[in-house]
Design a protein around this motif. Structure first.
Motif, PDB file in Angstrom:
ATOM      1  N   PRO A  32      14.784   5.229 -66.081  1.00  0.00           N
ATOM      2  CA  PRO A  32      15.944   5.976 -66.622  1.00  0.00           C
ATOM      3  C   PRO A  32      17.098   5.151 -66.289  1.00  0.00           C
ATOM      4  CG  PRO A  32      14.071   6.934 -64.384  1.00  0.00           C
ATOM      5  CD  PRO A  32      13.928   5.322 -65.396  1.00  0.00           C
ATOM      6  N   GLY A  46      14.027  10.474 -64.878  1.00  0.00           N
ATOM      7  CA  GLY A  46      13.973  10.737 -63.378  1.00  0.00           C
ATOM      8  C   GLY A  46      15.271  10.078 -62.876  1.00  0.00           C
ATOM      9  N   ASP A  47      14.822   9.594 -61.618  1.00  0.00           N
ATOM     10  CA  ASP A  47      15.852   8.918 -60.694  1.00  0.00           C
ATOM     11  C   ASP A  47      16.120   7.548 -61.022  1.00  0.00           C
ATOM     12  OD1 ASP A  47      17.447   8.126 -58.060  1.00  0.00           O
ATOM     13  OD2 ASP A  47      16.337   9.277 -57.014  1.00  0.00           O
ATOM     14  N   ALA A  50      15.542   6.115 -57.387  1.00  0.00           N
ATOM     15  CA  ALA A  50      14.088   5.533 -57.293  1.00  0.00           C
ATOM     16  C   ALA A  50      13.660   4.191 -57.970  1.00  0.00           C
ATOM     17  CB  ALA A  50      13.429   6.896 -57.052  1.00  0.00           C
ATOM     18  N   SER A  51      13.264   4.878 -59.228  1.00  0.00           N
ATOM     19  CA  SER A  51      12.680   3.287 -60.115  1.00  0.00           C
ATOM     20  C   SER A  51      13.075   2.173 -60.242  1.00  0.00           C
ATOM     21  CB  SER A  51      13.473   4.095 -61.158  1.00  0.00           C
ATOM     22  OG  SER A  51      12.699   2.761 -62.655  1.00  0.00           O
ATOM     23  N   HIS A  97       7.819   6.101 -62.711  1.00  0.00           N
ATOM     24  CA  HIS A  97       9.376   5.512 -63.287  1.00  0.00           C
ATOM     25  C   HIS A  97       9.711   5.133 -63.988  1.00  0.00           C
ATOM     26  CE1 HIS A  97      10.422   6.576 -58.709  1.00  0.00           C
ATOM     27  NE2 HIS A  97       8.585   5.834 -58.107  1.00  0.00           N
TER      28      HIS A  97
END
Length: 115
Positions: A32, A46-47, A50-51, A97
């Motif tokens: 992302p 996605g985030d 977080a990735s 991720h």
């Protein structure tokens, strides 16, 4: 291009590292975007935080080995990168991720190795 052990690497997002002055893009994956997705581009869902944070944790596992494959149009090194023996492209895929991009996988190396 030869493989090399390096230190001082930092994750800039979920699929890119900076090791000293070298910018490295993980082979075969797309994570992302930290900023906005450019118009007309298909960006990974996605985030992004977080990735990136997951990639940071994996880099902290141990020695980082860069197996350089090519350079992209932005001058970044395209590589398979390992931390503590773990293939970071495969690990980002397994953790959800990043997404696999066959069109970014020179020689289908990630597609063959990551299950």
């Amino acid at each position: 291009m030869a493989a090399a052990l390096v230190s001082g690497c930092q994750a800039t997002d979920g699929d890119s590292l900076r090791c000293g002055g070298e910018r490295i893009r993980l082979l075969g994956i797309d994570a992302p975007e930290m900023g906005r997705c450019q118009q007309g581009r298909r960006c990974a869902p996605g985030d992004p935080v977080a990735s990136r944070d997951n990639l940071r944790r994996m880099i902290a596992r141990g020695s980082v080995r860069i197996d350089r494959v090519a350079r992209d149009r932005y001058g970044r090194t395209i590589a398979v990168v390992y931390a503590g023996g773990l293939d970071l492209s495969c690990a980002q895929l397994k953790a959800g991720h990043a997404i696999y991009r066959q069109d970014w996988d020179n020689g289908r190396r990630i597609g063959r190795t990551c299950r």
